[in-house]
Design a protein around this motif. Structure first.
Motif, PDB file in Angstrom:
ATOM      1  N   UNK A   1       0.839  -1.208   0.000  1.00 35.27           N
ATOM      2  CA  UNK A   1       0.000   0.000   0.000  1.00 35.27           C
ATOM      3  C   UNK A   1       0.872   1.256   0.000  1.00 35.27           C
ATOM      4  N   UNK A   2       1.947   1.270   0.789  1.00 34.59           N
ATOM      5  CA  UNK A   2       2.827   2.437   0.808  1.00 34.59           C
ATOM      6  C   UNK A   2       3.459   2.653  -0.562  1.00 34.59           C
ATOM      7  N   UNK A   3       3.884   1.586  -1.212  1.00 35.98           N
ATOM      8  CA  UNK A   3       4.455   1.700  -2.562  1.00 35.98           C
ATOM      9  C   UNK A   3       3.434   2.267  -3.542  1.00 35.98           C
ATOM     10  N   UNK A   4       2.206   1.814  -3.436  1.00 37.34           N
ATOM     11  CA  UNK A   4       1.154   2.327  -4.326  1.00 37.34           C
ATOM     12  C   UNK A   4       0.874   3.798  -4.050  1.00 37.34           C
ATOM     13  N   UNK A   5       0.888   4.184  -2.781  1.00 36.99           N
ATOM     14  CA  UNK A   5       0.686   5.596  -2.448  1.00 36.99           C
ATOM     15  C   UNK A   5       1.808   6.436  -3.041  1.00 36.99           C
ATOM     16  N   UNK A   6       3.054   5.987  -2.894  1.00 36.71           N
ATOM     17  CA  UNK A   6       4.191   6.710  -3.476  1.00 36.71           C
ATOM     18  C   UNK A   6       4.066   6.819  -4.986  1.00 36.71           C
TER      19      UNK A   6
END
Length: 104
Positions: free
Chosen positions: A26-31
């Motif tokens: 999820x953090x990678x997708x947000x970035x």
């Protein structure tokens, strides 16, 4: 469901690893969608339990940093502690802090 303590811990750590992996994705997708460590995020979250006093204690502790409400689900014996990071939001959410925030 098992009463075997080793299996209980094995299952717990498998869920823990899965949750951490999901938070990292999820953090990678947000970035990838423009969220940086400096982005101020407004987040809603929920914890639940079937012991009202426990849910209220958790909500009280979390209310030191978040706006919290507690309510009983109408169709079950569960209680919800619902929190929001507004009005201020949170920032400085790098990958490690995100995993900690999401998972705890």
């Amino acid at each position: 469901m098992t009463d075997d303590p080793q299996q209980i811990w094995t299952d717990y750590y498998a869920r823990l690893r899965r949750g951490i992996a999901e938070a990292q994705i999820l953090h990678s997708q947000m970035n990838a969608n423009g969220v940086t460590d400096d982005t101020i995020l407004a987040l809603d979250f929920m914890h639940f339990g079937n012991v009202e006093a426990d849910v209220r204690r958790l909500a009280k502790q979390l209310s030191e940093n978040y706006a919290m409400t507690v309510g009983r689900r109408t169709d079950t014996a569960y209680w919800d502690a619902v929190g929001i990071t507004r009005p201020d939001g949170i920032d400085g959410i790098n990958a490690e802090r995100w995993v900690d925030w999401v998972h705890v």
